[in-house]
Design a protein around this motif. Structure first.
Motif, PDB file in Angstrom:
ATOM      1  N   VAL A 247      22.079  24.031  28.029  1.00  0.00           N
ATOM      2  CA  VAL A 247      23.131  23.451  28.874  1.00  0.00           C
ATOM      3  C   VAL A 247      22.522  22.481  29.881  1.00  0.00           C
ATOM      4  O   VAL A 247      23.062  21.412  30.133  1.00  0.00           O
ATOM      5  N   MET A 248      21.390  22.905  30.451  1.00  0.00           N
ATOM      6  CA  MET A 248      20.853  22.137  31.571  1.00  0.00           C
ATOM      7  C   MET A 248      20.082  20.895  31.124  1.00  0.00           C
ATOM      8  O   MET A 248      19.947  19.960  31.905  1.00  0.00           O
ATOM      9  N   LEU A 249      19.594  20.891  29.884  1.00  0.00           N
ATOM     10  CA  LEU A 249      18.764  19.750  29.470  1.00  0.00           C
ATOM     11  C   LEU A 249      19.478  18.406  29.643  1.00  0.00           C
ATOM     12  O   LEU A 249      18.964  17.510  30.301  1.00  0.00           O
ATOM     13  N   PRO A 250      20.716  18.244  29.087  1.00  0.00           N
ATOM     14  CA  PRO A 250      21.379  16.948  29.295  1.00  0.00           C
ATOM     15  C   PRO A 250      21.628  16.652  30.771  1.00  0.00           C
ATOM     16  O   PRO A 250      21.481  15.518  31.211  1.00  0.00           O
ATOM     17  N   ARG A 251      21.969  17.680  31.514  1.00  0.00           N
ATOM     18  CA  ARG A 251      22.231  17.464  32.940  1.00  0.00           C
ATOM     19  C   ARG A 251      20.974  16.999  33.673  1.00  0.00           C
ATOM     20  O   ARG A 251      21.014  16.087  34.486  1.00  0.00           O
ATOM     21  N   GLY A 252      19.875  17.681  33.348  1.00  0.00           N
ATOM     22  CA  GLY A 252      18.598  17.330  33.996  1.00  0.00           C
ATOM     23  C   GLY A 252      18.196  15.909  33.669  1.00  0.00           C
ATOM     24  O   GLY A 252      17.811  15.146  34.552  1.00  0.00           O
ATOM     25  N   LEU A 253      18.346  15.548  32.394  1.00  0.00           N
ATOM     26  CA  LEU A 253      17.962  14.193  31.987  1.00  0.00           C
ATOM     27  C   LEU A 253      18.855  13.157  32.656  1.00  0.00           C
ATOM     28  O   LEU A 253      18.388  12.128  33.129  1.00  0.00           O
ATOM     29  N   ARG A 254      20.155  13.484  32.712  1.00  0.00           N
ATOM     30  CA  ARG A 254      21.105  12.572  33.348  1.00  0.00           C
ATOM     31  C   ARG A 254      20.710  12.358  34.804  1.00  0.00           C
ATOM     32  O   ARG A 254      20.660  11.236  35.295  1.00  0.00           O
ATOM     33  N   LEU A 255      20.365  13.451  35.462  1.00  0.00           N
ATOM     34  CA  LEU A 255      19.975  13.355  36.877  1.00  0.00           C
ATOM     35  C   LEU A 255      18.706  12.516  37.009  1.00  0.00           C
ATOM     36  O   LEU A 255      18.604  11.669  37.897  1.00  0.00           O
ATOM     37  N   GLY A 256      17.770  12.747  36.094  1.00  0.00           N
ATOM     38  CA  GLY A 256      16.525  11.992  36.127  1.00  0.00           C
ATOM     39  C   GLY A 256      16.777  10.498  36.029  1.00  0.00           C
ATOM     40  O   GLY A 256      16.264   9.712  36.824  1.00  0.00           O
ATOM     41  N   VAL A 257      17.591  10.107  35.072  1.00  0.00           N
ATOM     42  CA  VAL A 257      17.895   8.685  34.870  1.00  0.00           C
ATOM     43  C   VAL A 257      18.590   8.130  36.108  1.00  0.00           C
ATOM     44  O   VAL A 257      18.287   7.034  36.590  1.00  0.00           O
ATOM     45  N   GLN A 258      19.526   8.938  36.631  1.00  0.00           N
ATOM     46  CA  GLN A 258      20.285   8.529  37.810  1.00  0.00           C
ATOM     47  C   GLN A 258      19.347   8.205  38.975  1.00  0.00           C
ATOM     48  O   GLN A 258      19.421   7.144  39.585  1.00  0.00           O
ATOM     49  N   VAL A 259      18.435   9.155  39.257  1.00  0.00           N
ATOM     50  CA  VAL A 259      17.524   8.988  40.392  1.00  0.00           C
ATOM     51  C   VAL A 259      16.597   7.804  40.137  1.00  0.00           C
ATOM     52  O   VAL A 259      16.381   6.972  41.016  1.00  0.00           O
ATOM     53  N   LEU A 260      16.089   7.732  38.928  1.00  0.00           N
ATOM     54  CA  LEU A 260      15.158   6.646  38.601  1.00  0.00           C
ATOM     55  C   LEU A 260      15.837   5.288  38.787  1.00  0.00           C
ATOM     56  O   LEU A 260      15.257   4.361  39.364  1.00  0.00           O
ATOM     57  N   THR A 261      17.095   5.187  38.332  1.00  0.00           N
ATOM     58  CA  THR A 261      17.816   3.927  38.486  1.00  0.00           C
ATOM     59  C   THR A 261      17.973   3.576  39.965  1.00  0.00           C
ATOM     60  O   THR A 261      17.724   2.449  40.391  1.00  0.00           O
ATOM     61  N   ALA A 262      18.352   4.562  40.758  1.00  0.00           N
ATOM     62  CA  ALA A 262      18.544   4.312  42.193  1.00  0.00           C
ATOM     63  C   ALA A 262      17.230   3.881  42.839  1.00  0.00           C
ATOM     64  O   ALA A 262      17.199   2.935  43.632  1.00  0.00           O
ATOM     65  N   VAL A 263      16.151   4.545  42.464  1.00  0.00           N
ATOM     66  CA  VAL A 263      14.846   4.205  43.042  1.00  0.00           C
ATOM     67  C   VAL A 263      14.438   2.796  42.650  1.00  0.00           C
ATOM     68  O   VAL A 263      13.984   2.007  43.470  1.00  0.00           O
ATOM     69  N   VAL A 264      14.655   2.471  41.387  1.00  0.00           N
ATOM     70  CA  VAL A 264      14.268   1.146  40.893  1.00  0.00           C
ATOM     71  C   VAL A 264      15.060   0.058  41.628  1.00  0.00           C
ATOM     72  O   VAL A 264      14.525  -0.985  42.000  1.00  0.00           O
ATOM     73  N   CYS A 265      16.341   0.337  41.884  1.00  0.00           N
ATOM     74  CA  CYS A 265      17.171  -0.618  42.628  1.00  0.00           C
ATOM     75  C   CYS A 265      16.625  -0.787  44.048  1.00  0.00           C
ATOM     76  O   CYS A 265      16.543  -1.900  44.581  1.00  0.00           O
ATOM     77  N   THR A 266      16.242   0.304  44.662  1.00  0.00           N
ATOM     78  CA  THR A 266      15.720   0.242  46.033  1.00  0.00           C
ATOM     79  C   THR A 266      14.391  -0.515  46.069  1.00  0.00           C
ATOM     80  O   THR A 266      14.149  -1.306  46.973  1.00  0.00           O
ATOM     81  N   TYR A 267      13.562  -0.281  45.046  1.00  0.00           N
ATOM     82  CA  TYR A 267      12.305  -1.041  44.941  1.00  0.00           C
ATOM     83  C   TYR A 267      12.599  -2.525  44.844  1.00  0.00           C
ATOM     84  O   TYR A 267      11.948  -3.345  45.455  1.00  0.00           O
ATOM     85  N   TRP A 268      13.595  -2.832  44.033  1.00  0.00           N
ATOM     86  CA  TRP A 268      13.950  -4.245  43.868  1.00  0.00           C
ATOM     87  C   TRP A 268      14.287  -4.856  45.219  1.00  0.00           C
ATOM     88  O   TRP A 268      13.795  -5.916  45.570  1.00  0.00           O
TER      89      TRP A 268
END
Lengths: 230, 275
Positions: free
Chosen positions: A107-128
């Motif tokens: 159950v948690m695997l898709p959620r965890g991955l989704r969260l990972g992508v979410q955070v990574l995207t936000a971080v990448v935007c902030t880096y930009w």
């Protein structure tokens, strides 16, 4: 010297209005947190590409910057994804431990991955944003969104003096290291203590001299910030 | 004119830093006063007294025949008349962008925006740092930072400019530019007081000297005479300027600066004969 700062002053989009950059950053964050995963991944790819294009940074250097946050991200995802369960069917690759099963939760695997992508995207935007916006423009933006003057003043002074502080810290550290101050763990702790003490003393004397200099420049309790046009 | 009458100063009792200092800066039309002395003789303390940041424990300082008024208003007026640039540039630059920092003192005086802009631009042009206008401070060289620090005070158009160790930590190029800058300022009528132990530099730019030793003025005088006694200078942990040395030891004429020596045609003719 903070290298991140150098990119902010010399990139291809340094002339863009800080308000536009601020809005784009906000848009990026919103897209990172919207539910459709494909959009997140597209944003992630586009923003990374654009950061590399705008700053003319090599992929290696960029990854190097990402390393700073990857451990936190990985730890969070691992913490979410791995779980204990009484039923082996709920878990990928279950390991039998103390009467229940340990492994990656289905159950948690898709959620965890989704969260990972979410955070990574936000971080990448902030880096930009951080890598393409000079400090001066950030100040103008803070002013445009009507942040309190005191906070803007503080931000400005911190930005000015953090470089001097880091440099002083580096100098002391280097001098200690040259005389083998960090050879063993015990010595390291001891040397680090001296370093902090010396920095504190330096801050006190520097402060006194700053007060003199402020006096000479007729300081009246207020730093005017961003008075100028851009 | 800035006049000191029997000024004593100490941070704590029985530890005097300045002892019975009497001097008249700007007397007889001298425009560039040099305060020379080895490290730790109270040069910087003297400067802090001149701008009213420190107050003499006894004695008086008169600026244009008026004793310094230590009220907030009085000090404000004093600092528009007497500007000071400290040794360490980093501690007197508060903004992260050059033009913002140069404008700081004018903002504090509530000068109208357009005038600030114009005065800042003029000063930056004069100090030959217009191209640094929008640069972040942390990427400037030592010499450039020094110029920004000086610009931040010059923008006040004060009658007197106090420069504490202006060549400390500068490379030969930075030093050369500093000499040029000071000469330029003097030409346009700026009165300057310099403190340093860089004897050759001081000889090149100043016209009247005070030699400070352990809080005392041990000698004062014109450029031509004050460096006469080599032994006394060495005893005071100083040295003779090299132009005075070649004057005394090789009996060449006494040149006011290096350029004068190398432009001396009669000397060149005489030297040519030696070959």
């Amino acid at each position: 010297m903070l290298v991140i700062d150098k990119y902010a002053y010399s990139n291809r989009i340094v002339k863009w209005s800080p308000k536009i950059k601020g809005l784009l950053w906000l848009l990026g964050i919103i897209l990172a947190f919207q539910p459709i995963i494909l959009i997140k991944i597209v944003v992630l790819a586009v923003v990374i590409w654009h950061t590399l294009y705008a700053t003319k940074m090599s992929v290696r250097v960029y990854l190097h910057w990402l390393y700073a946050i990857l451990p936190f991200l990985l730890l969070s995802v691992i913490g979410i994804v791995f779980t204990m369960s009484p039923k082996a069917s709920q878990i990928y690759y279950p390991i039998h431990l103390f009467g229940s099963y340990f492994g990656v939760s289905k159950v948690m695997l898709p959620r965890g991955l989704r969260l990972g992508v979410q955070v990574l995207t936000a971080v990448v935007c902030t880096y930009w944003f951080a890598l393409t916006t000079p400090f001066q423009q950030i100040i103008l933006m803070l002013k445009a969104v009507h942040m309190p003057a005191l906070m803007i003043e503080e931000t400005m002074l911190m930005y000015r003096f953090i470089f001097i502080f880091i440099e002083a810290c580096e100098q002391i550290y280097r001098a200690q290291k040259l005389r083998l101050g960090y050879r063993t763990f015990r010595l390291s702790i001891h040397s680090a203590g001296i370093l902090v003490k010396m920095l504190f003393q330096q801050v006190m004397t520097d402060y006194q001299q700053m007060v003199y200099a402020l006096d000479a420049k007729l300081y009246n309790g207020e730093f005017k910030v961003g008075e100028d046009d851009e | 004119m800035i006049e000191l009458e029997h000024v004593d100063f100490s941070y704590e009792k029985n530890h005097p830093i300045l002892k019975d200092i009497s001097a008249k800066f700007g007397e007889n039309g001298s425009k560039v006063v040099g305060i020379i002395g080895p490290n730790g003789t109270g040069k910087s303390t003297l400067f802090l007294n001149l701008v009213g940041i420190l107050k003499p424990t006894s004695g008086k300082i008169l600026v244009d025949n008026q004793p310094i008024n230590y009220s907030k208003k009085g000090l404000n007026q004093l600092r528009q008349k007497v500007g000071i640039v400290f040794q360490n540039s980093d501690q007197q630059i508060f903004y992260s962008i050059v033009k913002d920092d140069v404008a700081f003192a004018l903002h504090n005086l509530d000068v109208p925006k357009d005038e600030i802009k114009q005065r800042v631009n003029t000063i930056l042009r004069e100090l030959d740092i217009s191209h640094l206008k929008d640069r972040p401070i942390q990427y400037l060289s030592g010499g450039q930072k020094k110029r920004v620090a000086i610009a931040g005070i010059l923008v006040l158009n004060s009658e007197w400019l106090l420069l504490d160790e202006p060549t400390a930590g500068l490379d030969p190029d930075g030093k050369r530019r500093m000499v040029e800058l000071i000469k330029h300022l003097i030409d346009r009528g700026q009165k300057v007081i310099l403190s340093s132990h860089d004897i050759d530099f001081m000889y090149e730019v100043c016209d009247y000297f005070y030699i400070l030793q352990a809080g005392h003025i041990v000698k004062s005088g014109q450029k031509e005479t004050v460096f006469d006694d080599e032994k006394a200078l060495l005893k005071n942990k100083l040295d003779q300027p090299w132009l005075v040395k070649i004057h005394q030891k090789l009996h060449l004429p006494l040149y006011a600066n290096e350029a004068e020596l190398f432009a001396d045609k009669t000397l060149q003719a005489k030297l040519a004969k030696l070959e």
